[in-house]
Each structure stands twice: as C-alpha cells, then as structure tokens.
Scaffold this motif. Structure first.
Motif, PDB file in Angstrom:
ATOM      1  N   LEU A  15      12.368  -1.586  29.347  1.00 26.56           N
ATOM      2  CA  LEU A  15      10.924  -1.486  29.549  1.00 26.56           C
ATOM      3  C   LEU A  15      10.224  -1.397  28.211  1.00 26.56           C
ATOM      4  CD1 LEU A  15      10.708   1.209  32.374  1.00 26.56           C
ATOM      5  CD2 LEU A  15      10.919  -1.277  32.593  1.00 26.56           C
ATOM      6  N   VAL A  16       9.133  -2.133  28.091  1.00 27.98           N
ATOM      7  CA  VAL A  16       8.208  -1.967  26.975  1.00 27.98           C
ATOM      8  C   VAL A  16       6.981  -1.296  27.568  1.00 27.98           C
ATOM      9  CG1 VAL A  16       6.771  -3.107  25.250  1.00 27.98           C
ATOM     10  CG2 VAL A  16       9.094  -3.950  25.708  1.00 27.98           C
ATOM     11  N   LEU A  17       6.675  -0.100  27.059  1.00 31.12           N
ATOM     12  CA  LEU A  17       5.559   0.681  27.584  1.00 31.12           C
ATOM     13  C   LEU A  17       4.340   0.554  26.687  1.00 31.12           C
ATOM     14  CD1 LEU A  17       7.410   4.016  28.496  1.00 31.12           C
ATOM     15  CD2 LEU A  17       7.053   1.992  29.931  1.00 31.12           C
ATOM     16  N   CYS A  18       3.190   0.413  27.329  1.00 30.30           N
ATOM     17  CA  CYS A  18       1.910   0.447  26.626  1.00 30.30           C
ATOM     18  C   CYS A  18       0.900   1.094  27.557  1.00 30.30           C
ATOM     19  CB  CYS A  18       1.470  -0.956  26.198  1.00 30.30           C
ATOM     20  SG  CYS A  18       1.061  -2.081  27.552  1.00 30.30           S
ATOM     21  N   GLY A  19      -0.240   1.480  27.009  1.00 27.85           N
ATOM     22  CA  GLY A  19      -1.289   2.062  27.839  1.00 27.85           C
ATOM     23  C   GLY A  19      -1.648   3.473  27.419  1.00 27.85           C
ATOM     24  N   GLN A  20      -1.923   4.301  28.409  1.00 27.36           N
ATOM     25  CA  GLN A  20      -2.425   5.629  28.124  1.00 27.36           C
ATOM     26  C   GLN A  20      -1.906   6.644  29.129  1.00 27.36           C
ATOM     27  OE1 GLN A  20      -6.778   5.646  28.738  1.00 27.36           O
ATOM     28  NE2 GLN A  20      -6.540   3.675  29.673  1.00 27.36           N
ATOM     29  N   VAL A  21      -1.766   7.801  28.759  1.00 27.00           N
ATOM     30  CA  VAL A  21      -2.005   8.543  27.541  1.00 27.00           C
ATOM     31  C   VAL A  21      -0.637   8.828  26.918  1.00 27.00           C
ATOM     32  CG1 VAL A  21      -2.788  10.805  26.668  1.00 27.00           C
ATOM     33  CG2 VAL A  21      -4.187   9.562  28.314  1.00 27.00           C
ATOM     34  N   THR A  22      -0.502   8.602  25.606  1.00 33.23           N
ATOM     35  CA  THR A  22       0.779   8.727  24.912  1.00 33.23           C
ATOM     36  C   THR A  22       1.463  10.047  25.197  1.00 33.23           C
ATOM     37  OG1 THR A  22      -0.189   7.414  23.118  1.00 33.23           O
ATOM     38  CG2 THR A  22       1.894   8.549  22.659  1.00 33.23           C
ATOM     39  N   GLU A  23       0.738  11.146  25.064  1.00 26.71           N
ATOM     40  CA  GLU A  23       1.333  12.474  25.191  1.00 26.71           C
ATOM     41  C   GLU A  23       1.433  12.949  26.634  1.00 26.71           C
ATOM     42  OE1 GLU A  23      -3.048  13.277  23.975  1.00 26.71           O
ATOM     43  OE2 GLU A  23      -1.564  11.686  23.783  1.00 26.71           O
ATOM     44  N   GLN A  24       1.074  12.104  27.564  1.00 23.67           N
ATOM     45  CA  GLN A  24       1.173  12.462  28.973  1.00 23.67           C
ATOM     46  C   GLN A  24       1.962  11.383  29.716  1.00 23.67           C
ATOM     47  OE1 GLN A  24      -2.797  13.334  30.456  1.00 23.67           O
ATOM     48  NE2 GLN A  24      -3.204  14.708  28.761  1.00 23.67           N
ATOM     49  N   CYS A  25       1.282  10.428  30.300  1.00 25.83           N
ATOM     50  CA  CYS A  25       1.924   9.445  31.178  1.00 25.83           C
ATOM     51  C   CYS A  25       2.957   8.586  30.463  1.00 25.83           C
ATOM     52  CB  CYS A  25       0.857   8.577  31.839  1.00 25.83           C
ATOM     53  SG  CYS A  25      -0.270   9.548  32.863  1.00 25.83           S
ATOM     54  N   ASP A  81       1.233   0.925  18.601  1.00 27.37           N
ATOM     55  CA  ASP A  81      -0.170   0.593  18.387  1.00 27.37           C
ATOM     56  C   ASP A  81      -0.860   0.157  19.677  1.00 27.37           C
ATOM     57  OD1 ASP A  81       1.484  -1.658  18.361  1.00 27.37           O
ATOM     58  OD2 ASP A  81       0.246  -2.758  16.933  1.00 27.37           O
ATOM     59  N   ALA A  82      -0.118   0.164  20.791  1.00 32.07           N
ATOM     60  CA  ALA A  82      -0.660  -0.237  22.088  1.00 32.07           C
ATOM     61  C   ALA A  82      -0.654   0.926  23.076  1.00 32.07           C
ATOM     62  CB  ALA A  82       0.140  -1.411  22.645  1.00 32.07           C
ATOM     63  N   VAL A  83      -0.603   2.143  22.532  1.00 37.63           N
ATOM     64  CA  VAL A  83      -0.734   3.336  23.364  1.00 37.63           C
ATOM     65  C   VAL A  83      -1.896   4.167  22.830  1.00 37.63           C
ATOM     66  CG1 VAL A  83       1.633   3.453  24.239  1.00 37.63           C
ATOM     67  CG2 VAL A  83       1.099   4.509  22.046  1.00 37.63           C
ATOM     68  N   HIS A 117      -4.992  13.572  22.041  1.00 41.57           N
ATOM     69  CA  HIS A 117      -4.775  14.431  20.877  1.00 41.57           C
ATOM     70  C   HIS A 117      -3.750  13.773  19.953  1.00 41.57           C
ATOM     71  CE1 HIS A 117      -7.001  17.585  22.889  1.00 41.57           C
ATOM     72  NE2 HIS A 117      -6.252  17.383  23.960  1.00 41.57           N
ATOM     73  N   GLN A 118      -4.164  13.411  18.757  1.00 40.67           N
ATOM     74  CA  GLN A 118      -3.295  12.709  17.812  1.00 40.67           C
ATOM     75  C   GLN A 118      -2.021  13.485  17.517  1.00 40.67           C
ATOM     76  OE1 GLN A 118      -3.927   9.501  16.050  1.00 40.67           O
ATOM     77  NE2 GLN A 118      -1.730   9.832  15.932  1.00 40.67           N
ATOM     78  N   ASP A 119      -2.117  14.788  17.304  1.00 43.36           N
ATOM     79  CA  ASP A 119      -0.922  15.564  16.967  1.00 43.36           C
ATOM     80  C   ASP A 119       0.089  15.573  18.109  1.00 43.36           C
ATOM     81  OD1 ASP A 119      -2.726  17.165  18.465  1.00 43.36           O
ATOM     82  OD2 ASP A 119      -1.973  19.019  17.580  1.00 43.36           O
ATOM     83  N   LEU A 120      -0.394  15.669  19.335  1.00 48.02           N
ATOM     84  CA  LEU A 120       0.513  15.642  20.483  1.00 48.02           C
ATOM     85  C   LEU A 120       1.100  14.249  20.687  1.00 48.02           C
ATOM     86  CD1 LEU A 120      -1.438  17.875  23.031  1.00 48.02           C
ATOM     87  CD2 LEU A 120       0.464  18.510  21.513  1.00 48.02           C
ATOM     88  N   ALA A 121       0.313  13.222  20.431  1.00 50.57           N
ATOM     89  CA  ALA A 121       0.815  11.848  20.533  1.00 50.57           C
ATOM     90  C   ALA A 121       1.917  11.607  19.507  1.00 50.57           C
ATOM     91  CB  ALA A 121      -0.322  10.856  20.352  1.00 50.57           C
ATOM     92  N   ASP A 122       1.699  12.054  18.288  1.00 49.37           N
ATOM     93  CA  ASP A 122       2.731  11.916  17.250  1.00 49.37           C
ATOM     94  C   ASP A 122       4.007  12.644  17.657  1.00 49.37           C
ATOM     95  OD1 ASP A 122       0.913  10.454  15.723  1.00 49.37           O
ATOM     96  OD2 ASP A 122       0.405  12.164  14.418  1.00 49.37           O
ATOM     97  N   ALA A 123       3.868  13.842  18.190  1.00 43.83           N
ATOM     98  CA  ALA A 123       5.033  14.608  18.645  1.00 43.83           C
ATOM     99  C   ALA A 123       5.722  13.897  19.815  1.00 43.83           C
ATOM    100  CB  ALA A 123       4.619  16.023  19.042  1.00 43.83           C
ATOM    101  N   ALA A 124       4.930  13.329  20.729  1.00 45.47           N
ATOM    102  CA  ALA A 124       5.501  12.614  21.880  1.00 45.47           C
ATOM    103  C   ALA A 124       6.303  11.402  21.420  1.00 45.47           C
ATOM    104  CB  ALA A 124       4.390  12.197  22.845  1.00 45.47           C
ATOM    105  N   LEU A 125       5.764  10.648  20.468  1.00 42.61           N
ATOM    106  CA  LEU A 125       6.498   9.491  19.952  1.00 42.61           C
ATOM    107  C   LEU A 125       7.797   9.931  19.289  1.00 42.61           C
ATOM    108  CD1 LEU A 125       3.524   7.388  18.538  1.00 42.61           C
ATOM    109  CD2 LEU A 125       4.945   6.808  20.527  1.00 42.61           C
ATOM    110  N   CYS A 126       7.743  11.007  18.548  1.00 46.27           N
ATOM    111  CA  CYS A 126       8.941  11.548  17.909  1.00 46.27           C
ATOM    112  C   CYS A 126       9.964  11.981  18.960  1.00 46.27           C
ATOM    113  CB  CYS A 126       8.564  12.713  17.001  1.00 46.27           C
ATOM    114  SG  CYS A 126       9.967  13.403  16.098  1.00 46.27           S
ATOM    115  N   MET A 127       9.515  12.643  20.010  1.00 45.65           N
ATOM    116  CA  MET A 127      10.415  13.065  21.088  1.00 45.65           C
ATOM    117  C   MET A 127      11.047  11.867  21.780  1.00 45.65           C
ATOM    118  SD  MET A 127       8.236  16.209  22.744  1.00 45.65           S
ATOM    119  CE  MET A 127       9.215  16.232  24.211  1.00 45.65           C
ATOM    120  N   MET A 128      10.247  10.836  22.040  1.00 49.24           N
ATOM    121  CA  MET A 128      10.787   9.652  22.705  1.00 49.24           C
ATOM    122  C   MET A 128      11.854   8.991  21.841  1.00 49.24           C
ATOM    123  SD  MET A 128       7.513   7.968  24.650  1.00 49.24           S
ATOM    124  CE  MET A 128       6.122   8.567  23.694  1.00 49.24           C
TER     125      MET A 128
END
Length: 181
Positions: A115-125, A145-147, A151-162
């Motif tokens: 799966l290639v995921l894009c959309g919203q919200v990075t730190e949630q869905c 760049d397609a999510v 909250h930028q800090d939570l999005a950065d943490a979510a990407l790191c977790m993924m």
C-alpha cells in the motif's frame, strides 16, 4: 508477489471540524503531491482506493460523500482529487482504513500486498492505517509530501514510528509508487 495500490485517506472532506484551521495549510501543501500520485497510479493502472469518513451520515454512499465535500467551502481542495470511474471506495467510521471496513477483503481480491498511503491526517488516520496494514503483513509506503497534518511535531513522530516500528518506507510522492513491496 502482489500488486501495489494507492490508498487515499479522508481527502473528500468538508473541513467543518474543530481542527480544520490547523489542518488546511498542510492539506494545501500536500495536495499537488496527492494529485501526482493519483495521476501516476492511474497511468500505471494500479488500484486507487479511497477510504473516507462519511461525516456521520450512515445512509450516505461515496457519491453523496463526494457531493457534500464539493459543496463545502473548500471544494478547491477536493475537486483535484475526486475519484474517477475506476476508483474503489471504502467508507470508514474510525481512524484506520481497515477498522470494520471491507478493505482487507478488497485487497485480497485485487492481489494487493503493498500500500502507498496518502491523505490526512498523518498523526491519526495515516498512522493507524499503516499499523493495521503492518499487522496484516502488507508492506507500506507513506508519501511524506502527500500527507497532511494538524500538528507538525506529532506528524514527524508518526512518520518516525511508521519507519522504525512498522518498517514503512517514507518517501516523496515522486518515488512512492516505484517502491516495490
């Protein structure tokens, strides 16, 4: 090995919710990359699957969801990513695109394993969908760049977790569909 599918999460949105003011600038920045992914996936004849909230209207269907979003004040963010006649559509009620939806079954019938995921919200869905894909042994790429985020800090943490916890590839949209599962 199975195919790749593009999953577009919650982009058909009215932006009539509490965090919309925080989300809108990020959606605006992510929109061109989402459009690029849609164009690439359609050119390659890859499955495009929209997974979208139904705004709490349990009698709604994908056409009504699209019409509602297009009638809203931010139709300019919805129109460029509207589903075409070959798109698949899954209505979701919670954060994950898998939670009580037929998505896993659909992916199996399409022989999709990446799966290639894009959309919203990075730190949630996006985060919860990546986790649910991971536990189903699907490989995941997130087009960074397609999510869009609230909250930028939570999005950065979510990407790191993924990346760290789920083995997800975090790539720019330009490279995301080329990442083999």
């Amino acid at each position: 090995m199975g195919k790749t599918a593009l999953v577009v999460i919650d982009m058909l949105n009215t932006y009539d919710h509490e965090d919309a003011d925080l989300l809108l600038p990020s959606v605006t920045r992510a929109l061109p990359a989402v459009v690029h992914l849609l164009e690439q996936a359609r050119e390659r004849d890859l499955p495009v699957i929209y997974a979208n909230d139904n705004f709490g209207k349990w009698r709604s269907h994908h056409g009504e969801i699209l019409d509602t979003a297009l009638a809203g004040p931010h139709a300019d963010l919805v129109s460029p990513v509207r589903p075409d006649e070959s798109s698949y559509f899954v209505v979701k009620a919670r954060h994950s695109v898998f939670y009580e939806t037929p998505l896993a079954y659909l992916l199996g019938t399409l022989d999709v394993s990446h799966l290639v995921l894009c959309g919203q919200v990075t730190e949630q869905c996006v985060l919860y969908s990546a986790l649910d894909a991971h536990i189903r042994h699907l490989s995941v790429t997130v087009a960074e760049d397609a999510v869009a985020h609230i909250h930028q800090d939570l999005a950065d943490a979510a990407l790191c977790m993924m990346r760290t916890n789920m083995g997800a590839r975090i790539l720019p949209a330009e490279e995301a569909l080329g990442a083999a599962g």
